[in-house]
Write an enzyme that holds these catalytic residues in place. Structure first.
Site, PDB file in Angstrom:
ATOM      1  N   ASP A  20       0.866  -1.184   0.000  1.00 40.88           N
ATOM      2  CA  ASP A  20       0.000   0.000   0.000  1.00 40.88           C
ATOM      3  C   ASP A  20       0.901   1.231   0.000  1.00 40.88           C
ATOM      4  O   ASP A  20       1.640   1.459   0.955  1.00 40.88           O
ATOM      5  CB  ASP A  20      -0.904  -0.014   1.231  1.00 40.88           C
ATOM      6  CG  ASP A  20      -1.999   1.038   1.165  1.00 40.88           C
ATOM      7  OD1 ASP A  20      -2.096   1.732   0.129  1.00 40.88           O
ATOM      8  OD2 ASP A  20      -2.751   1.180   2.146  1.00 40.88           O
TER       9      ASP A  20
ATOM     10  N   ASP B 100      -2.353   2.481  -6.244  1.00 35.57           N
ATOM     11  CA  ASP B 100      -1.493   2.521  -5.060  1.00 35.57           C
ATOM     12  C   ASP B 100      -1.555   1.265  -4.207  1.00 35.57           C
ATOM     13  O   ASP B 100      -1.091   1.269  -3.071  1.00 35.57           O
ATOM     14  CB  ASP B 100      -1.859   3.737  -4.198  1.00 35.57           C
ATOM     15  CG  ASP B 100      -3.241   3.629  -3.589  1.00 35.57           C
ATOM     16  OD1 ASP B 100      -4.110   2.999  -4.209  1.00 35.57           O
ATOM     17  OD2 ASP B 100      -3.457   4.181  -2.499  1.00 35.57           O
ATOM     18  N   GLU B 101      -2.107   0.176  -4.733  1.00 38.36           N
ATOM     19  CA  GLU B 101      -2.216  -1.039  -3.923  1.00 38.36           C
ATOM     20  C   GLU B 101      -2.076  -2.266  -4.803  1.00 38.36           C
ATOM     21  O   GLU B 101      -2.593  -2.308  -5.923  1.00 38.36           O
ATOM     22  CB  GLU B 101      -3.568  -1.078  -3.195  1.00 38.36           C
ATOM     23  CG  GLU B 101      -3.706  -2.259  -2.249  1.00 38.36           C
ATOM     24  CD  GLU B 101      -5.058  -2.267  -1.559  1.00 38.36           C
ATOM     25  OE1 GLU B 101      -5.099  -2.567  -0.351  1.00 38.36           O
ATOM     26  OE2 GLU B 101      -6.072  -1.983  -2.227  1.00 38.36           O
TER      27      GLU B 101
END
Length: 586
Positions: A138, A229-230
């Site tokens: 993350d 973003d993950e």
């Protein structure tokens, strides 16, 4: 693999707090606060809980009472506030009905449900696999971190990406004041008068995301990118091949991302996907948390894990479960007889899975050539209130063009189009849907159908519009050895945009979870299930746009105001483009 010492783990395992005790909170930004006006009703603000008052990483020391009161004072006379009150009344009514059912249960009925629950627990426990090693990455306050990378002077100043209407994320300086993602900018500015707003630059975010994804792919070629973003990585094989631990992989991956992108990330390592995702939030920013693949460690972890930390459990489900003595995941097992009596079989299976700390240990199967791997694709925009027909048509045109662009990229054609509208006056969410005799994909076709769904609703004032296309046409199977363009794109998206990311990843499709999963079924029971059945009419077919009036699915839909899924309010369908200020969930 470099020799990195593994972090200490056992003492970090969460412990269930003693009854009535809460972690003490520090008071931030006490000096120079603007005075608050009196509330309507003594202490009314204490009963007002929204997504804006939930703590995120970097907010552990925030004065939550102050944040809660500011949010209340700034929103108490708004349409949003009235809508939240309406939804809370529905939740309260559902809880009251469940309590009435619970009160009527006899000891014999509870004993019968206990036996059924014990069987469900045993069946779920038999599927436990502690041999896998999953790592969830993350990125830390991703949008804000990228802005700081290009403007280093912002690192020591409170800053948020977005504007006065809505912010998508805030840096860690701003979070000390209670500023967070999904918060209206005017409330954030009240909490932090010196807050700096930065306009989002998605091309920049995609570029940095591609760089990070390239690093991730060295540890798992089949990684699943949930958003910019993950990412979810199964590093079981990598650890076995290189003789290393999950902790060592997390340490090295974080270092490489920091060196190659200039921004930081946090990691969670655990024996399954669900636990790894929870762990990824444990030591943010720029840290990692390792949950050993041992039954005793997992059991202890679940004893101290609040149910709200589990992906898929939102505000409504949390309130409902707390009403029956369930605040921590392990209590789902303790209260299994009562839960079995009150909730559906699907919900019960999900509860037992969560309570035992179970989760997926393998990547989902990729669709074969010719198959469409998703159930739907959607695009939506949030904006200032619009009511003029010309303005609404222009907004639909913009959405149609963006959606058509992404459908073309994946080679998709669909028969069902759903128009999504959120009222600017009541904040209620409505959907209108039509199933067509043939497949459509072009911007002109999408716009034509969307306009025919919109026009009967005029006059209307809305603040959000979206289009979703589903019921996709299956692609013809290719000749042996032949590769299709759609398959090439689909495989590269599944693999985290590796290979030639500049060619493949120039998109902002956020791939969601598969519809029909147990978590989503429970969300339907707790969320959409709160809407009155008589308000819902279902569409079957539309024989002809020219000869018949469009059949529509009408009725307010319950939206989760604080769902933790990336991709917005559509849930399982992928957002093809983010709203004007999309929500980042770092």
């Amino acid at each position: 693999m470099a020799d990195h010492p593994a972090p200490q783990m056992d003492e970090n395992l969460p412990q269930k707090p003693p009854e009535g005790c809460e972690r003490p909170l520090l008071q931030h930004a006490q000096q120079g606060r603007p005075p608050l006006q009196g509330s309507q009703g003594q202490g009314a603000w204490r009963r007002h809980h929204t997504v804006f008052t939930n703590a995120k990483a970097g907010m552990d020391g925030v004065d939550r009472d102050h944040v809660q009161r500011v949010v209340y004072e700034m929103s108490k006379d708004s349409a949003h506030f009235r809508n939240e009150q309406r939804k809370q009344a529905q939740t309260d009514g559902k809880i009251a009905r469940l309590r009435e059912r619970a009160a009527r249960l006899s000891p014999a009925e509870l004993a019968s449900h206990l036996r059924a629950a014990d069987a469900a627990v045993a069946q779920a426990a038999a599927t436990r696999d502690l041999t896998a090693t999953w790592l969830v990455v993350d990125m830390d306050a991703f949008f804000a971190s990228v802005e700081e990378l290009h403007q280093p002077a912002l690192k020591d100043k409170p800053m948020a990406v977005g504007g006065i209407g809505m912010i998508s994320t805030a840096n860690y300086v701003a979070r000390k004041f209670g500023v967070r993602s999904a918060m209206p900018g005017f409330i954030a500015r009240k909490l932090c008068p010196q807050l700096i707003f930065q306009r989002p630059d998605f091309s920049r975010y995609k570029e940095v995301s591609e760089q990070a994804q390239a690093v991730f792919a060295t540890y798992d070629e089949d990684l699943e990118a949930a958003s910019l973003d993950e990412a979810f990585l199964d590093i079981t094989a990598y650890c076995a091949q290189h003789g290393c631990t999950g902790a060592e992989v997390a340490e090295e991956l974080r270092r490489r991302v920091r060196e190659e992108t200039g921004v930081t990330c946090s990691c969670g390592v655990a024996p399954n996907r669900m636990l790894a995702k929870v762990c990824a939030d444990r030591n943010k920013p720029d840290g990692h948390y390792v949950l050993p693949g041992q039954l005793e460690a997992v059991t202890r972890f679940m004893q101290g894990l609040p149910i709200r930390k589990v992906p898929g459990i939102g505000k409504v489900m949390e309130q409902t479960l707390k009403a029956f003595g369930v605040e921590y995941c392990s209590q789902l097992i303790e209260q299994r007889a009562l839960l079995s009596a009150l909730f559906s079989k699907v919900s019960m299976e999900y509860f037992m899975t969560v309570g035992l700390g179970l989760g997926a240990t393998r990547h989902g199967e990729r669709p074969a050539e010719g198959e469409v791997g998703r159930k739907g694709i959607s695009c939506e925009r949030t904006f200032a209130a619009l009511s003029a027909p010309a303005d609404l048509e222009e907004k639909l045109r913009e959405i149609s063009e963006k959606l058509a662009e992404h459908m073309a990229r994946e080679g998709l054609q669909g028969r069902t189009l759903t128009l999504k509208l959120k009222s600017a006056l009541t904040f209620e969410l409505h959907t209108r849907a039509a199933t067509l005799p043939g497949y459509i994909s072009s911007a002109e076709q999408l716009l034509e159908v969307a306009l025919q769904l919109l026009r009967p609703e005029l006059p209307i004032t809305v603040r959000l519009m979206g289009i979703r296309v589903s019921a996709f046409k299956e692609q013809p199977a290719p000749e042996p050895g032949q590769r299709t363009l759609a398959g090439f794109v689909r495989n590269h998206v599944h693999q985290g945009w590796q290979g030639s990311p500049a060619d493949v990843a120039k998109q902002d499709v956020l791939r969601g979870s598969h519809p029909g999963s147990s978590a989503e079924a429970v969300e339907r029971e707790f969320g959409s299930g709160l809407a009155s059945p008589e308000h819902m009419r279902h569409i079957d077919r539309l024989p002809s746009l020219q000869s018949q009036q469009l059949l529509r699915q009408i009725g307010p839909s319950e939206e989760s105001s604080d769902n933790g899924h990336p991709g917005g309010e559509e849930g399982p369908s992928a957002q093809c483009a983010a709203p004007a200020t999309p929500l980042e969930l770092s």
